[in-house]
Write an enzyme that holds these catalytic residues in place. Structure first.
Site, PDB file in Angstrom:
ATOM      1  N   GLU A 213      55.778 -10.464 -22.249  1.00  0.00           N
ATOM      2  CA  GLU A 213      56.023  -9.325 -22.486  1.00  0.00           C
ATOM      3  C   GLU A 213      57.496  -9.327 -22.650  1.00  0.00           C
ATOM      4  OE1 GLU A 213      53.522  -6.252 -20.461  1.00  0.00           O
ATOM      5  OE2 GLU A 213      55.248  -4.822 -20.954  1.00  0.00           O
TER       6      GLU A 213
ATOM      7  N   LYS B 278      50.309  -1.463 -12.345  1.00  0.00           N
ATOM      8  CA  LYS B 278      50.641  -2.558 -13.536  1.00  0.00           C
ATOM      9  C   LYS B 278      51.917  -2.841 -13.973  1.00  0.00           C
ATOM     10  CE  LYS B 278      50.752  -4.466 -17.833  1.00  0.00           C
ATOM     11  NZ  LYS B 278      51.673  -4.692 -18.531  1.00  0.00           N
TER      12      LYS B 278
HETATM   13  C1  MEV Z   1      54.038  -1.709 -19.502  1.00  0.00           C
HETATM   14  O1  MEV Z   1      53.733  -3.299 -19.386  1.00  0.00           O
HETATM   15  C2  MEV Z   1      54.166  -1.228 -18.127  1.00  0.00           C
HETATM   16  C3  MEV Z   1      54.389   0.394 -17.912  1.00  0.00           C
HETATM   17  O2  MEV Z   1      53.308   1.008 -18.913  1.00  0.00           O
HETATM   18  C4  MEV Z   1      54.363   0.538 -16.440  1.00  0.00           C
HETATM   19  C5  MEV Z   1      54.262   2.177 -16.182  1.00  0.00           C
HETATM   20  O3  MEV Z   1      53.680   2.896 -17.081  1.00  0.00           O
HETATM   21  O4  MEV Z   1      54.951   2.598 -15.239  1.00  0.00           O
HETATM   22  C6  MEV Z   1      55.594   0.654 -18.769  1.00  0.00           C
END
Ligand code: MEV
Length: 412
Positions: free
Chosen positions: A78, A255
Site C-alpha cells: 500500500e 486496520k
Molecule cells: C488505510 O489503509 C488506513 C486508514 O483507513 C486508517 C484509518 O482510517 O484510520 C487511513
C-alpha cells in the site's frame, strides 16, 4: 542519520542501510537481487508450490524507540504507509521518540479435557502442577538450559452446550522465539499425564494465539505545532473518540495501526495472522470492540498517543532463520531480543495511527494518497524513472489521474 532518505536513489539508500547496519557485501547483494526465496525453498515450505510472490520492501526512518535509533524495514503493497510512519516518527523524535515496554514473553498452550466426571479434577491438576511442568520442560532442552520453558499452570472450567469442559493452560516462557511449535509440543507431551490425573479425555492441545502474556505498550508525545496546531490536536482526539465508541470506525482505525504493525512484522517473516487475530481480540477485551490506541493532550497542549496490544514475535526459529531477506531485515533492525522487536513494531503501529488520524482529522487522506497513486499510474503508463514525478504532479494538478492521461503525458 537517514535524512531525506526518500530523496535518494536506490543505490544511495542501500549505501546508507549498509553503513547503518554494517551489512556484508553478500547481504547487500541479497537486497539488490530482491533476494527472496528460490523455488526449491518455496517447495519445501508449502504444498503444491508453483512459484514465489514478491512485495515492496521499504525503510521507515526517524524511529527512536527507548532512546535507540532504528531504520525499520517494512513490507507492504500500500502506498503512503512507509512515508506516513516516517513522518510521524520524525515528529515523535522531537519529544524523545517512543517509550515502549514488553515485560514478558509467555506463550499460552491449551489442553481441552472432556468427559470429566471427577469433581476434584481441577484441584487435582493444580496439585500436580510441578510434575506436569517438569514433564513439559523435558520437551525442550533449549528452553530449559536457558532457564526458560513451562513456568505456570492454570485451569478453568467452561460450560458449553455439550457440557462442562476443563481447560488446562500452560504458560511457557519462550524467550526470543515466537514459540508456537514448542508450545504445541509441550501441550501434546503432557496430555496423557493430564488425562491420567483428571480421568478425562484430552481433545485439543494447541497454542492460544490470544497472547495476553506478551503485551507491549508505550507512548509518544507529538509536538502540537508540528501536528498542525491546537485545533488539529483537538480534532485528532475527537477522531480517537469516534473510533473508541463506534465499532465500524474502530475496525478501520485499528486496520490503520495494523498497516504499520503487519508491514514491520512481515519484513522479519513473523506470523502476521497470529498478530492480527490477537490484536482484534484484545481490541474487544472490554466486551466491545474499541481502539488499540488512546489519544489525549498533555499540560502543554501536545498530543499524547498510547498503544497497548499483545504481540507475539520471535527472532529465533521460523522464517527469520530461513528467508534471506528476513535475515537481512533483522540485521537492519539491530534488535537483540524478541521483546525489543515487539517494542519497535508497536511503535510503528502508534506512528501509523497518528499519521492516519492526523490526515483524516485535517485535510483528509486522499490528497497525499492520490499523489502516490498518480506515481503508480505514471509508472504503469510506461513513464521513465525521470518522468514519473513530473507526470504524477501534472495529473494531480489537473485532477485527472488516469492511465490514459498518463499515457498522453508519457508520449508528449
Ligand atoms: C488505510 O489503509 C488506513 C486508514 O483507513 C486508517 C484509518 O482510517 O484510520 C487511513
Amino acid at each position: 542519520m537517514a535524512t531525506k532518505f526518500f530523496e535518494k536513489n536506490r543505490k544511495e539508500r542501500l549505501d546508507e542501510i549498509v553503513k547503518f547496519a554494517k551489512l556484508t557485501s553478500e547481504e547487500r547483494q541479497i537486497l539488490e537481487e530482491n533476494g527472496g526465496i528460490g523455488f526449491d525453498q518455496a517447495d519445501k515450505m508449502v504444498e503444491n508450490a508453483i512459484g514465489t510472490f514478491s512485495f515492496p520492501l521499504g525503510i521507515a526512518t526517524n524511529f527512536f524507540v527507548n532512546d535507540k535509533e532504528y531504520l525499520v524495514p517494512m513490507v507492504i503493497e500500500e502506498p503512503s504507509v512507509i512515508a506516513a510512519a516516517s513522518k510521524a516518527a520524525k515528529i515523535a523524535k522531537i519529544n524523545g521518540g517512543f517509550r515502549m515496554k514488553n515485560e514478558e514473553s509467555y506463550s499460552i498452550g491449551q489442553i481441552q479435557l472432556v468427559n470429566i466426571r471427577d469433581k476434584d479434577a481441577m484441584q487435582n491438576v493444580l496439585s500436580h502442577s510441578k510434575e506436569i511442568l517438569d514433564l513439559a520442560n523435558t520437551k525442550s532442552s533449549t528452553l530449559s538450559k536457558m532457564g526458560k520453558g513451562a513456568k505456570e499452570l492454570s485451569c478453568k472450567q467452561i460450560i458449553t452446550p455439550s457440557g462442562a469442559m476443563l481447560i488446562v493452560e500452560l504458560l511457557i516462557d519462550v524467550g526470543d522465539a515466537m514459540g508456537a511449535n514448542v508450545t504445541n509440543t509441550m501441550c501434546e507431551g503432557i496430555s496423557s499425564l493430564v488425562e491420567k490425573i483428571t480421568g478425562g479425555k484430552a481433545l485439543l492441545r494447541i497454542l492460544s494465539n490470544y497472547s495476553t502474556r506478551r503485551i507491549v505498550s508505550g507512548s509518544a508525545i507529538f509536538d502540537k505545532d508540528e501536528v498542525g496546531g491546537e485545533q488539529i490536536v483537538d480534532n485528532i482526539i475527537l477522531a480517537f473518540e469516534f473510533a473508541d465508541n463506534d465499532q465500524y470506525r474502530a475496525v478501520t482505525h485499528n486496520k490503520g495501526i495494523l498497516n504499520g504493525i503487519i508491514a514491520a512484522a512481515n519484513s522479519t517473516g513473523q506470523d502476521t495472522r497470529a498478530i492480527e487475530a490477537a490484536a482484534h481480540a484484545y481490541a474487544a477485551k472490554s466486551g466491545k470492540y474499541r481502539s488499540l490506541t488512546q489519544w489525549s493532550k498533555d499540560k502543554n497542549g501536545n498530543l499524547v498517543g498510547k498503544i497497548e496490544l499483545p504481540l507475539s514475535v520471535g527472532i529465533v526459529g521460523g522464517i527469520i532463520n530461513v528467508h534471506p531477506t528476513a535475515k537481512v531485515c533483522a540485521k537492519i533492525l539491530k534488535v537483540a531480543s524478541a521483546s525489543e522487536l515487539a517494542c519497535v513494531i508497536a511503535a510503528v503501529g502508534l506512528a501509523q495511527n497518528f499519521s492516519a488520524i492526523r490526515a483524516l482529522a485535517s485535510e483528509g487522506i486522499q490528497k497525499g494518497h492520490m499523489k502516490l497513486h498518480a506515481r503508480n499510474i505514471a509508472a504503469a503508463a510506461g513513464a521513465t524513472p525521470e518522468q514519473i514525478d513530473a507526470i504524477a504532479s501534472k495529473m494531480v494538478q489537473e485532477g485527472k489521474i488516469s492511465i490514459n492521461r498518463a499515457r498522453e503525458l508519457v508520449g508528449s
